[in-house]
Design an enzyme around this catalytic site. Structure first.
Site, short mmCIF file in Angstrom:
data_model
loop_
_atom_site.label_atom_id
_atom_site.label_comp_id
_atom_site.label_asym_id
_atom_site.label_seq_id
_atom_site.Cartn_x
_atom_site.Cartn_y
_atom_site.Cartn_z
N HIS A 57 35.46 24.71 -8.93
CA HIS A 57 36.18 23.74 -9.75
C HIS A 57 37.09 22.86 -8.90
CE1 HIS A 57 34.80 24.92 -13.65
NE2 HIS A 57 35.29 26.14 -13.58
N HIS B 76 36.99 18.78 -8.48
CA HIS B 76 38.16 17.92 -8.58
C HIS B 76 38.30 17.06 -7.34
CE1 HIS B 76 42.78 17.45 -9.06
NE2 HIS B 76 42.16 16.55 -9.79
N HIS C 292 33.65 30.71 -7.83
CA HIS C 292 33.49 29.85 -9.00
C HIS C 292 34.72 28.97 -9.20
CE1 HIS C 292 32.28 28.71 -13.12
NE2 HIS C 292 33.58 28.84 -13.40
N GLU C 293 35.90 29.57 -9.11
CA GLU C 293 37.12 28.78 -9.29
C GLU C 293 37.30 27.78 -8.15
OE1 GLU C 293 38.42 28.79 -12.06
OE2 GLU C 293 37.40 30.58 -12.78
#
Length: 226
Positions: free
Chosen positions: A103, A107, A99-100
């Site tokens: 991100h 980006h 999940h991270e």
């Protein structure tokens, strides 16, 4: 008095919803933290592999203290994972790590909602901290302008929470896709991984509900002073 009571009737259920969401995410995370993934990957390994496969070799991975403190820092291009996730080889560990990493992918590709959220973040943080000081000062000094400024700043925080929803759901969607297509999880592990990701997303829905309810309450309080 009627409007004032409505404000509380909106906020209290939202707070209860938040407590339920937090209990669910902790319960789901702890449940699958005890279930090793079949292929034995750690969270750090999964995150590194996903980042590299998506051309994000410049993104570093670090450990960070705390429980469920995992996050991606777009300013320094660092993905920070809690010890349970970084070193853990559980379904929960690799799901949160993915999940991270999602991100970081957002980006990297210039995902518009993420960029907008990052732009609003400083204003939203200030607004959430300053709102009650401005509101109480406005009431005490009989200066409605101060209350209005507080409401506007808090509205920015609410917009931030609203924009956060598609950002988080998209990151979870990317995470599950990366876990599947890269073979980090088996077919039987897709549902548990989805449960971890969905539980985490629920906390952001709850946070948004509380923020919206508080904003409505502020507007109603402001209306009583007219």
């Amino acid at each position: 008095m009627f409007n004032y009571n409505i404000g509380y009737l909106l906020v209290i259920p939202a707070i209860i919803f938040t407590l339920i969401a937090q209990t669910r995410v902790k319960g789901t995370f702890n449940k699958y933290l005890k279930v090793p993934n079949t292929r034995g990957y750690t969270g750090a390994q999964v995150a590194r592999d996903i980042l590299d496969r998506n051309g994000l070799r410049d993104v570093r991975i670090e450990t960070v203290g705390g429980y469920l403190s995992d996050h991606y820092d777009p300013r320094s291009h660092v993905l920070r994972l809690s010890p349970q996730v970084y070193d853990g080889n559980s379904i929960a560990s690799i799901s949160v790590a993915a999940h991270e990493a999602g991100h970081a992918i957002q980006h990297g590709v210039g995902y518009v909602p993420l960029n907008l959220r990052n732009t609003l973040a400083p204003i939203a943080s200030f607004g959430a901290q300053a709102v009650w000081f401005l509101v109480f000062a406005g009431f005490a000094l009989q200066m409605l302008a101060l209350i209005d400024v507080g409401i506007v700043l808090y509205a920015a925080a609410v917009i931030f929470q609203i924009i956060t929803l598609p950002v988080e759901f998209n990151a979870s969607s990317r995470a599950l896709e990366q876990l599947e297509i890269n073979g980090f999880i088996t077919a039987n592990e897709v549902s548990p991984a989805r449960s971890v990701l969905n539980a985490a997303a629920l906390t952001y829905v709850a946070a948004m509900a509380v923020s919206v309810a508080q904003l409505i309450r502020l507007v109603l309080l402001r209306g009583r002073r007219d």
